[in-house]
Design a protein around this motif. Structure first.
Motif, short mmCIF file in Angstrom:
data_model
loop_
_atom_site.label_atom_id
_atom_site.label_comp_id
_atom_site.label_asym_id
_atom_site.label_seq_id
_atom_site.Cartn_x
_atom_site.Cartn_y
_atom_site.Cartn_z
N SER A 70 0.83 -1.21 0.00
CA SER A 70 0.00 0.00 0.00
C SER A 70 0.87 1.26 0.00
O SER A 70 2.04 1.23 0.39
CB SER A 70 -0.87 -0.05 1.25
N GLU A 72 0.25 3.79 1.95
CA GLU A 72 -0.04 4.52 3.19
C GLU A 72 1.23 5.13 3.79
O GLU A 72 1.25 6.31 4.17
CB GLU A 72 -0.70 3.58 4.20
N ASP A 90 -7.59 4.32 0.81
CA ASP A 90 -7.22 2.99 0.31
C ASP A 90 -8.08 2.59 -0.88
O ASP A 90 -8.68 1.51 -0.92
CB ASP A 90 -7.26 1.94 1.44
N GLU A 113 -4.61 4.98 -3.61
CA GLU A 113 -3.95 3.68 -3.39
C GLU A 113 -3.14 3.23 -4.63
O GLU A 113 -3.42 3.66 -5.75
CB GLU A 113 -5.02 2.64 -3.02
#
Ligand SMILES: Nc1ncnc2c1ncn2[C@@H]1O[C@H](COP(=O)(O)OP(=O)(O)O)[C@@H](O)[C@H]1O
Ligand SMILES: O=C(OP(=O)(O)O)[C@H](O)COP(=O)(O)O
Length: 407
Positions: A70, A72, A90, A113
């Motif tokens: 990911s 993130e 996401d 994402e």
């Protein structure tokens, strides 16, 4: 002609910005190296300072690979680098993603994402077909403009790179602009011009060598790394079973014939290593080409001191040097000397241009600085050096016209 951020009326505009932050990843699936993120800070900061609404698009890793994670932690790091909050969602093009993009206010940034979590983004399409993928059809309604700053991915014909610029007014970001300026004008650099081709992308490097030798762009090509080993075998040197098995396992055996053909055609301008370093009894041991093959299980891991001396002499007369690929297995302390010393010598040349993801990280690790230009791209830089067009750049060239900026 490609439009740049100078041509974009940014204020209040929702911009999809494709960056390349494909990076090494730690065991806990978070970002291990922020160099590629740092490269894009200027473009993103400029768009945010000019009150744009920025939705960042990027891929990370390849499906099935260890680095396929990911974005993130990329968003968290980006927030630190930009010194402002950066949201992360996401989702890439679903309702949740569109809502996050619609919620942006002037000067806000959201990271969507990993584009490759969707299978279409790992396929290659013609631009018109890429424009009909889920990602492009999902995002186009919430974006006013598209900026491509992902030079390092510009050799890919994937939806976020060639589809979005087919349907939106599109601009090159600052990284893209500077890469195209430098790598697109190699022919205008001063001669003598020397190409140093190392690393492990043997077929790409042989393509570059063919191209620059045929076109008369290269006065000399210096070979090193696995590329140098392939040329040595092509020249009839017995590098031993370990190096040969490695080349075979990497799928580069057929490249030996191509290297031999290239030596036949342009051997007078191609320099081969004069010695190599092998692992013997846990230490570095150098062997002249005449003393080869090495012992059982010993593989050529670096160029040796005589090669360095020879290559330094060639470089002394150069006005321009273009380098791609480490000279040896720089990740191992015993075999970083060739890369460090060869690249260090290149920093003395008036114009020194470096390409390659691993090369850039080798130079950071070894503390070698002072080049005229260090490209963010590996494969993309090599494609440009053969004067081949890059699909994402062509898509920017053909993008819909945009109204001129007010300022
Ligand atoms: N003699 C060698 N034997 C095996 N691997 C090598 C050798 N020389 C260089 N390499 C490897 O080449 C890799 C980098 O090559 P490459 O991916 O082509 O570079 P870049 O990403 O800069 O284009 C490094 O992992 C390095 O260990
Ligand atoms: O890291 C990249 O290319 P590079 O290894 O040639 O520098 C780009 O992000 C492209 O990634 P890809 O080769 O998985 O398409």
């Amino acid at each position: 002609m490609i439009a740049t951020l100078d041509d974009l009326d940014v204020e209040g505009t929702t911009v999809g910005v494709r960056v390349d932050v494909n990076s090494p990843i730690d065991d806990d699936d978070t970002l291990a190296d922020d160099a590629r993120l740092r490269a894009h800070v200027d473009t993103l900061a400029e768009l945010l300072e000019r009150d744009g609404r920025v939705a960042v698009l990027a891929h990370q890793g390849r499906p099935g690979g260890d680095e396929f994670v990911s974005l993130e932690s990329h968003a968290e790091r980006l927030s630190e680098l930009l010194g402002q909050p950066v949201d992360y969602v996401d989702a890439t093009f679903t309702d949740a993603a569109r809502e996050a993009v619609r919620d942006l206010e002037d000067g806000d940034c959201v990271v969507l994402e990993n584009t490759r979590f969707y299978s279409e983004e790992y396929m290659e399409f013609e631009p018109e077909r890429a424009a009909r993928t889920h990602l492009v059809e999902g995002l186009e309604p919430v974006l006013d403009a598209y900026v491509n700053d992902a030079f390092a991915a510009a050799h890919r014909s994937q939806p976020s790179l060639v589809g979005l610029p087919t349907v939106l007014p599109s601009y090159a970001g600052r990284v893209m602009e500077s890469e195209l300026d430098v790598l697109g004008s190699i022919e205008e650099t001063d001669e003598p011009r020397v190409y140093v081709l190392g690393g492990a992308k043997v077929s790409d490097s042989i393509d570059v060598a063919w191209s620059v030798l045929e076109k008369g762009l290269a006065d000399h090509v210096l070979t090193a790394g696995v590329v140098g080993n392939v040329f040595l075998i092509a020249d009839g040197v017995d590098l031993g079973d370990a190096s040969s098995d490695f080349i075979y396992d990497q799928g580069y055996w057929d490249e030996i014939d191509r290297a031999a053909d290239l030596l036949d055609a342009h051997g007078d301008r191609i320099a081969l290593p004069r010695d190599v370093a092998v692992d013997r009894d846990g230490g570095r041991h150098e062997l002249g080409v005449n003393a080869l093959p090495p012992g059982d299980g010993e593989s050529a891991m670096d160029i040796g001191g005589s090669t360095l001396e020879y290559y330094r002499r060639v470089l002394e007369d150069a006005e321009t040097v273009i380098l791609n690929g480490p000279a040896g297995v720089f990740e191992d302390d015993r075999f970083e000397t060739g890369t460090r010393q060869l690249y260090d010598a290149a920093t003395d040349i008036p114009t020194s241009i470096v390409g390659g993801g691993d090369t850039a990280s080798a130079l950071r690790q070894l503390g070698v600085e002072g080049f005229s230009h260090v490209s963010t791209g590996g494969g993309a830089a090599l494609r440009m050096l053969t004067a081949e067009s890059l699909p994402a750049v062509t898509a920017l060239e053909n993008a819909p016209q945009q109204p001129a900026a007010d300022d």
